[in-house]
Design an enzyme around this catalytic site. Structure first.
Site, PDB file in Angstrom:
ATOM      1  N   ARG A  60      -8.185  -6.930  12.845  1.00 55.40           N
ATOM      2  CA  ARG A  60      -7.879  -7.172  14.148  1.00 55.40           C
ATOM      3  C   ARG A  60      -7.799  -8.646  14.486  1.00 55.40           C
ATOM      4  O   ARG A  60      -6.764  -9.232  15.172  1.00 55.40           O
ATOM      5  CB  ARG A  60      -8.908  -6.600  15.207  1.00 55.40           C
ATOM      6  N   GLN A  91       0.926  -1.280   0.203  1.00 53.83           N
ATOM      7  CA  GLN A  91       0.091   0.113  -0.090  1.00 53.83           C
ATOM      8  C   GLN A  91       0.786   1.233   0.149  1.00 53.83           C
ATOM      9  O   GLN A  91       1.623   1.346   0.795  1.00 53.83           O
ATOM     10  CB  GLN A  91      -0.771   0.084   1.308  1.00 53.83           C
ATOM     11  N   ARG A 137      -8.163   1.725  -2.617  1.00 52.25           N
ATOM     12  CA  ARG A 137      -8.987   1.793  -1.463  1.00 52.25           C
ATOM     13  C   ARG A 137      -9.575   2.920  -1.159  1.00 52.25           C
ATOM     14  O   ARG A 137      -8.993   4.182  -1.245  1.00 52.25           O
ATOM     15  CB  ARG A 137      -7.925   1.864  -0.131  1.00 52.25           C
ATOM     16  N   TYR A 143      -6.418  10.530   4.144  1.00 55.20           N
ATOM     17  CA  TYR A 143      -5.048  10.921   3.615  1.00 55.20           C
ATOM     18  C   TYR A 143      -5.166  11.852   2.220  1.00 55.20           C
ATOM     19  O   TYR A 143      -6.330  11.915   1.684  1.00 55.20           O
ATOM     20  CB  TYR A 143      -4.147   9.689   3.190  1.00 55.20           C
TER      21      TYR A 143
END
Length: 390
Positions: free
Chosen positions: A319, A102, A226, A174
């Site tokens: 997670r 990424q 993404r 971002y």
């Protein structure tokens, strides 16, 4: 025939075959060296957690020196990082797992301390809606073009380093998302204004990346994108904007679309009367033109199979993959009862979670299901989105 659909292979249109539909999403471990070099701790962590999933998406490597978003983040902004990147790709590519790097630029989701005195930058001089946010400098046209070139060079390095693909990080507030957002992008030139113009930065990056792949890759190379479907800022990205965006993205020569949310079945943050999951809206808009990755609060095989049953192509374990590095292997061998859904703090070393990573997890207040300790759940934003996403 495998017991679960998520154990079935998938072949992208470019011919790359993925051994199963399980993805480890990009989850920041905050363990790189200060200059952005891959550390031995990171290699150890990735070595412990790879080998089961079909794809392992390696988290947020910055493409530009002023694109660094947090301490402990590794970089792909210079050829000097290639030795470490090569070790990383070879570590992850075990037992058929595909290594996807990424890449991103943090934009205004950084600060001058992290950038060692340099100012943060963004589409416009508008501060993020978060505590102590600094006001960024508006990027000039020349600076924008340089960042696009930086994404291209980062892609070249990913190819040279042996990765199977890249994921463009257009999510979690971002820089790529900042250009698409009407909150952070107030420009009136070709890079902003209408929703179509706010797509321009991302589309130019995709064009550059595809050009670099054509010139440098000797075999098919995966390009993912993404997105975060919504923002809560006013003005901000709404699901209607995202549906227009994915309609365009579907025809840009990318290989998958990764929907970043804290819960795979999340409904609109802005329209509380709409009970349809956002992933269903996006799937309908894409209409089979691109495979989708769904992520967020998927823990059990039954959770993962529910995503498959909804017609989503890939399901990401965030997670839960931290708690149970052998999740896929245990499902494959019929040992589902042995899957670990809780951990103790004493388990962290065997999971490759070093003190820096632990501090990062504590900062996120993420629910790691730690036995004997209450940890608050959080619907992640910004850097927090690097753990499954928002």
């Amino acid at each position: 025939m495998p017991k679960y659909k998520f154990l079935q292979p998938y072949t992208f249109q470019n011919g790359v075959q993925i051994k199963n539909r399980i993805v480890i999403p990009p989850m920041t471990e905050a363990s790189a060296l200060q200059d952005g070099t891959i550390s031995m701790d990171e290699l150890h962590y990735f070595d412990l957690h790879t080998g089961g999933a079909g794809m392992f998406i390696i988290p947020v490597a910055n493409v530009s020196a002023n694109g660094k978003g947090f301490e402990g983040e590794f970089s792909v902004a210079d050829d000097k990082f290639l030795p470490g990147l090569k070790k990383l790709s070879s570590t992850v590519k075990r037992n058929g797992t595909k290594a996807i790097l990424q890449i991103f630029h943090a934009g205004r989701m950084s600060n001058s301390k992290i950038l060692r005195g340099e100012p943060i930058v963004s589409a416009s001089a508008v501060a993020a809606k978060r505590p102590n946010a600094e006001t960024p400098e508006e990027l000039t046209n020349e600076e924008i073009e340089q960042i696009i070139e930086d994404f291209g060079q980062a892609t070249r390095r990913a190819i040279v380093a042996g990765f199977d693909g890249i994921e463009l990080h257009g999510a979690n507030t971002y820089l790529m998302q900042q250009f698409f957002s009407p909150h952070s992008n107030r420009r009136t030139d070709k890079w902003g204004g209408t929703v179509d113009k706010r797509m321009t930065f991302a589309l130019e990056i995709i064009k550059k990346v595809n050009q670099v792949i054509k010139e440098n890759a000797s075999s098919p190379f995966i390009v993912g994108y993404r997105i975060s479907p919504e923002e809560i800022e006013e003005p901000g990205i709404r699901i209607e904007d995202t549906l227009k965006f994915v309609e365009v993205l579907a025809d840009q020569g990318i290989d998958y679309l990764h929907i970043s949310m804290g819960n795979a079945w999340r409904t609109s943050l802005n329209n509380k009367d709409d009970n349809e999951p956002l992933i269903e809206k996006i799937k309908r808009q894409i209409n089979g033109r691109l495979p989708l990755i769904s992520v967020g609060s998927v823990e059990t095989p039954q959770d993962a199979e529910k995503v498959m049953d909804a017609g989503i192509d890939f399901v990401a374990l965030g997670r839960e993959s931290l708690r149970e590095p052998h999740w896929v292997q245990k499902v494959e061998s019929g040992q589902e009862d042995a899957i670990r859904y809780t951990v103790a703090l004493q388990d962290y070393p065997e999971l490759g979670i070093n003190p820096s990573f632990k501090e990062f997890l504590d900062m996120l207040h993420t629910d790691m299901h730690i036995v004997g300790q209450d940890v608050a759940k959080d619907d992640f934003k910004g850097h927090l989105g690097s753990l499954e996403g928002n």
